[in-house]
Design a protein around this motif. Structure first.
Motif, PDB file in Angstrom:
ATOM      1  N   ARG A  38      -4.604  -1.445  -1.164  1.00  0.00           N
ATOM      2  CA  ARG A  38      -3.291  -2.089  -1.162  1.00  0.00           C
ATOM      3  C   ARG A  38      -2.219  -1.026  -0.991  1.00  0.00           C
ATOM      4  NH1 ARG A  38      -2.858  -6.011  -6.279  1.00  0.00           N
ATOM      5  NH2 ARG A  38      -0.891  -6.419  -5.187  1.00  0.00           N
ATOM      6  N   PHE A  39      -1.184  -1.390  -0.262  1.00  0.00           N
ATOM      7  CA  PHE A  39      -0.129  -0.405   0.011  1.00  0.00           C
ATOM      8  C   PHE A  39       0.641  -0.053  -1.257  1.00  0.00           C
ATOM      9  CE2 PHE A  39       2.332  -4.267   0.057  1.00  0.00           C
ATOM     10  CZ  PHE A  39       3.603  -3.887  -0.360  1.00  0.00           C
ATOM     11  N   ASP A  40       0.802  -1.012  -2.188  1.00  0.00           N
ATOM     12  CA  ASP A  40       1.572  -0.715  -3.381  1.00  0.00           C
ATOM     13  C   ASP A  40       0.811   0.145  -4.377  1.00  0.00           C
ATOM     14  OD1 ASP A  40      -0.227  -2.691  -3.855  1.00  0.00           O
ATOM     15  OD2 ASP A  40       1.145  -4.046  -4.897  1.00  0.00           O
ATOM     16  N   ASP A  41      -0.460   0.441  -4.091  1.00  0.00           N
ATOM     17  CA  ASP A  41      -1.176   1.409  -4.915  1.00  0.00           C
ATOM     18  C   ASP A  41      -0.750   2.836  -4.603  1.00  0.00           C
ATOM     19  OD1 ASP A  41      -2.595  -0.565  -6.215  1.00  0.00           O
ATOM     20  OD2 ASP A  41      -4.272  -0.520  -4.791  1.00  0.00           O
ATOM     21  N   THR A  45       1.705  -6.172   5.020  1.00  0.00           N
ATOM     22  CA  THR A  45       0.528  -7.034   5.236  1.00  0.00           C
ATOM     23  C   THR A  45      -0.741  -6.225   5.504  1.00  0.00           C
ATOM     24  OG1 THR A  45       1.079  -7.187   7.601  1.00  0.00           O
ATOM     25  CG2 THR A  45       1.963  -8.894   6.152  1.00  0.00           C
ATOM     26  N   SER A  46      -0.774  -5.001   5.025  1.00  0.00           N
ATOM     27  CA  SER A  46      -1.919  -4.128   5.306  1.00  0.00           C
ATOM     28  C   SER A  46      -3.015  -4.188   4.249  1.00  0.00           C
ATOM     29  CB  SER A  46      -1.440  -2.674   5.442  1.00  0.00           C
ATOM     30  OG  SER A  46      -0.850  -2.225   4.237  1.00  0.00           O
ATOM     31  N   ASP A  47      -2.882  -5.016   3.244  1.00  0.00           N
ATOM     32  CA  ASP A  47      -3.903  -5.090   2.191  1.00  0.00           C
ATOM     33  C   ASP A  47      -5.244  -5.547   2.780  1.00  0.00           C
ATOM     34  OD1 ASP A  47      -1.831  -4.409   0.578  1.00  0.00           O
ATOM     35  OD2 ASP A  47      -1.648  -6.360  -0.408  1.00  0.00           O
ATOM     36  N   GLU A  48      -6.296  -4.930   2.298  1.00  0.00           N
ATOM     37  CA  GLU A  48      -7.644  -5.257   2.776  1.00  0.00           C
ATOM     38  C   GLU A  48      -8.619  -5.207   1.611  1.00  0.00           C
ATOM     39  OE1 GLU A  48     -10.824  -3.910   6.291  1.00  0.00           O
ATOM     40  OE2 GLU A  48      -9.007  -2.731   5.888  1.00  0.00           O
ATOM     41  N   THR A  49      -9.548  -6.135   1.594  1.00  0.00           N
ATOM     42  CA  THR A  49     -10.566  -6.222   0.548  1.00  0.00           C
ATOM     43  C   THR A  49     -11.937  -6.012   1.176  1.00  0.00           C
ATOM     44  OG1 THR A  49      -9.212  -7.766  -0.732  1.00  0.00           O
ATOM     45  CG2 THR A  49     -11.549  -7.645  -1.271  1.00  0.00           C
ATOM     46  N   ARG A  91     -10.546  -2.802  -3.043  1.00  0.00           N
ATOM     47  CA  ARG A  91      -9.308  -3.214  -2.396  1.00  0.00           C
ATOM     48  C   ARG A  91      -8.474  -1.993  -2.033  1.00  0.00           C
ATOM     49  NH1 ARG A  91      -7.170  -8.301  -6.149  1.00  0.00           N
ATOM     50  NH2 ARG A  91      -8.957  -9.710  -5.752  1.00  0.00           N
ATOM     51  N   PHE A 146      -6.769  -1.673   7.187  1.00  0.00           N
ATOM     52  CA  PHE A 146      -5.720  -1.013   6.407  1.00  0.00           C
ATOM     53  C   PHE A 146      -5.220   0.236   7.118  1.00  0.00           C
ATOM     54  CE2 PHE A 146      -4.527   2.153   3.199  1.00  0.00           C
ATOM     55  CZ  PHE A 146      -3.517   1.479   2.534  1.00  0.00           C
ATOM     56  N   THR A 165      -1.379   0.774   8.792  1.00  0.00           N
ATOM     57  CA  THR A 165      -0.513   1.835   8.266  1.00  0.00           C
ATOM     58  C   THR A 165      -0.239   2.914   9.312  1.00  0.00           C
ATOM     59  OG1 THR A 165      -2.492   2.867   7.302  1.00  0.00           O
ATOM     60  CG2 THR A 165      -1.152   1.464   5.864  1.00  0.00           C
TER      61      THR A 165
END
Length: 225
Positions: free
Chosen positions: A105-108, A88-92, A103, A193, A197
């Motif tokens: 995103r952790f999956d990046d 849930t760490s995604d931030e825009t 953005r 973010f 993390t």
């Protein structure tokens, strides 16, 4: 009344103050002898804590197994919290207008993706290992089960250490950047973010420490046997 029997003469005893004659309340000796003897007092039986009684030859092993059970519950919390916080760490970040957005995103980051999966696996493993740890509390002489948990704990500790180390490197890069590679620190813009993390990495290393304690406890228990 026949002449051969002696006559019973009753002599009343009067009090000088005019009170009624005293009545004797003494119990006859025959009645006292016939009374049943009082039952001896029974001391209350001392009941020890189940599985931890003094006469138990496996008392030390049971204590180690019970501590193993408690540590598994304690390790489950940080592992699950690290997985949830990373996911849930995604931030825009909006710049100027809503059409220009950045953005984080952790999956990046493959390191964060591996970190999330590793924490989820460890959390699931800790839940599944609780019944086996409870069996060891009841039957501490089961060496095969204890050896199985030892091997699995070592695998989980090694995997989580690798994942937490990789995630820690990315978190350090996000905080400080790299001047030689011209990588700018992003935590000045993406505060949420970086906070999530960073907290996830700390919680994950805490789980690693508890897993190491579990490995040491299992090794000590097997050495005693």
């Amino acid at each position: 009344m026949s002449s051969g029997e002696p006559a019973a003469v009753s002599i009343p005893i009067h009090d000088h103050h005019g009170k009624a004659p005293a009545t004797s309340s003494a119990v006859p000796a025959a009645a006292a002898a016939a009374a049943p003897a009082a039952a001896p007092a029974v001391a209350p039986r001392k009941v020890g804590i189940p599985f931890f009684r003094r006469g138990d030859h496996h008392r030390g092993s049971r204590c180690l197994a019970f501590l193993d059970f408690i540590l598994r519950i304690a390790a489950f919390g940080p592992a699950l919290a690290a997985a949830i916080s990373t996911g849930t760490s995604d931030e825009t970040l909006s710049v100027f207008t809503e059409f220009y957005q950045f953005r984080a995103r952790f999956d990046d980051f493959p390191a964060f993706l591996f970190f999330l999966v590793a924490n989820a696996i460890v959390a699931g493993y800790l839940v599944l290992s609780l019944p086996f740890s409870a069996v060891l509390v009841i039957r501490p002489q089961t060496i095969g089960l204890r050896l199985l948990l030892l091997v699995c704990d070592m695998i989980m500790a090694a995997m989580l250490t690798a994942a937490a180390s990789a995630a820690a490197a990315i978190v350090d890069l996000a905080h400080n950047g790299n001047l030689r590679a011209n990588w700018v620190a992003i935590c000045m813009q993406f505060h949420g973010f970086c906070q999530r993390t960073s907290g996830s990495v700390v919680a994950s290393f805490l789980t690693v420490v508890i897993l190491m304690f579990l490995v040491i406890l299992a090794a000590c228990s097997i050495r005693k046997r």
